[in-house]
Scaffold this active site. Structure first.
Site, PDB file in Angstrom:
ATOM      1  N   GLU A  77      26.676  49.006  24.046  1.00  0.00           N
ATOM      2  CA  GLU A  77      26.716  47.605  22.871  1.00  0.00           C
ATOM      3  C   GLU A  77      28.302  48.444  21.971  1.00  0.00           C
ATOM      4  OE1 GLU A  77      24.036  45.549  21.132  1.00  0.00           O
ATOM      5  OE2 GLU A  77      23.868  46.838  19.842  1.00  0.00           O
TER       6      GLU A  77
ATOM      7  N   HIS B 221      20.526  51.749  17.309  1.00  0.00           N
ATOM      8  CA  HIS B 221      21.306  51.188  17.384  1.00  0.00           C
ATOM      9  C   HIS B 221      22.163  51.805  16.483  1.00  0.00           C
ATOM     10  CE1 HIS B 221      22.990  47.699  16.020  1.00  0.00           C
ATOM     11  NE2 HIS B 221      23.020  46.710  17.173  1.00  0.00           N
TER      12      HIS B 221
HETATM   13  P1  PGA Z   1      25.978  40.257  17.502  1.00  0.00           P
HETATM   14  O1  PGA Z   1      25.084  41.668  16.969  1.00  0.00           O
HETATM   15  O2  PGA Z   1      25.413  39.421  18.831  1.00  0.00           O
HETATM   16  O3  PGA Z   1      25.733  40.061  15.984  1.00  0.00           O
HETATM   17  O4  PGA Z   1      27.276  41.511  17.296  1.00  0.00           O
HETATM   18  C1  PGA Z   1      24.670  42.217  18.337  1.00  0.00           C
HETATM   19  C2  PGA Z   1      23.729  43.868  17.973  1.00  0.00           C
HETATM   20  O5  PGA Z   1      23.884  44.577  17.323  1.00  0.00           O
HETATM   21  O6  PGA Z   1      22.608  44.135  18.407  1.00  0.00           O
END
Ligand code: PGA
Length: 233
Positions: free
Chosen positions: A154, A87
């Site tokens: 992401e 992450h």
């Molecule tokens: P968020 O986070 O939905 O608050 O943008 C997503 C993540 O960090 O996996």
């Protein structure tokens, strides 16, 4: 239910025990496409439900004198199904690099955990394709089995900001990742999207043809929002 898209809920470091008790009561639903990633000390509270559970990080070490670490081996024995690896918050705040991530992926796969690997660019100015290629190649160095691997795209600039790429941008990047993975692994790998997904925008995001699900942070802490999102996916 497996044919539905994946809805992965990343609680990050949130909720106290009171919040959690209420949340668990409400989220007690029958949906195998749902994967909940609570803070790891809360994992036992999520056992024996009709959804999957995951751990937000695992150690790259197998077992032994590594104070504070949580192993893939113990996670598997507890009943954890998934490991979230790489992450951006861990890459950024804890300096986790692609080599660490590679070791963690191998350890998770060794213990039969499904892996969700997070990749994504920091800003819109970066050479996205080069960065993603690099993240994928280094993360999967000497990995041979991909049937338990999912990629979470992401973009870091979209995490927790309320700013989401256009559907077209997400489609293009997802396609790029899938093509790249097909070339590297000779198999079709699922790609989910994460970054400011919520109950309000998930319907629009769900029009993207090649997306296999969503990784949700902030909005995953509110079970009412979760129930609305489940209806969509
Ligand atoms: P968020 O986070 O939905 O608050 O943008 C997503 C993540 O960090 O996996």
């Amino acid at each position: 239910m497996e044919k539905n898209k994946i809805l992965a809920l990343n609680h990050k470091m949130n909720m106290n025990l009171n919040d959690l008790a209420n949340y668990i009561k409400e989220i007690n639903i029958d949906n195998y496409s749902l994967v909940v990633f609570p803070m790891s000390i809360y994992l036992p509270y999520f056992l024996n439900k009709k959804f999957k559970i995951g751990i937000q990080n695992i150690s790259s070490f197998e077992e032994g004198s590594y104070t504070g670490e949580v192993s893939a081996k113990a996670s598997k024995s507890l009943g954890v199904n998934y490991a979230l690896i790489g992450h951006s918050e861990r890459r950024e705040f804890l300096n986790e690099d692609n080599q660490d991530i590679n070791k963690k992926i191998k350890m998770a796969l060794k213990y039969n955990l499904k892996v969700i690997l997070c990749v994504g660019e920091k800003s819109k100015d970066e050479d996205k394709e080069e960065l993603l290629s690099n993240q994928l190649e280094e993360a999967f160095q000497d990995v041979n089995h991909f049937n338990k691997v999912i990629i979470a795209y992401e973009p870091i600039w979209a995490i927790g900001t309320g700013v989401v790429p256009t559907n077209e941008e997400i489609f293009e990047t997802t396609k790029f990742i899938k093509d790249k993975m097909l070339k590297m692994t000779k198999s079709n790998i699922k790609v989910i999207y994460g970054g400011s997904v919520n109950d309000k925008n998930i319907e629009e995001l769900n029009r993207i043809e090649n997306i296999d699900g969503y990784l949700v942070g902030g909005a995953s802490l509110d079970f009412k929002k979760v129930l609305d999102m489940i209806k969509v996916v």
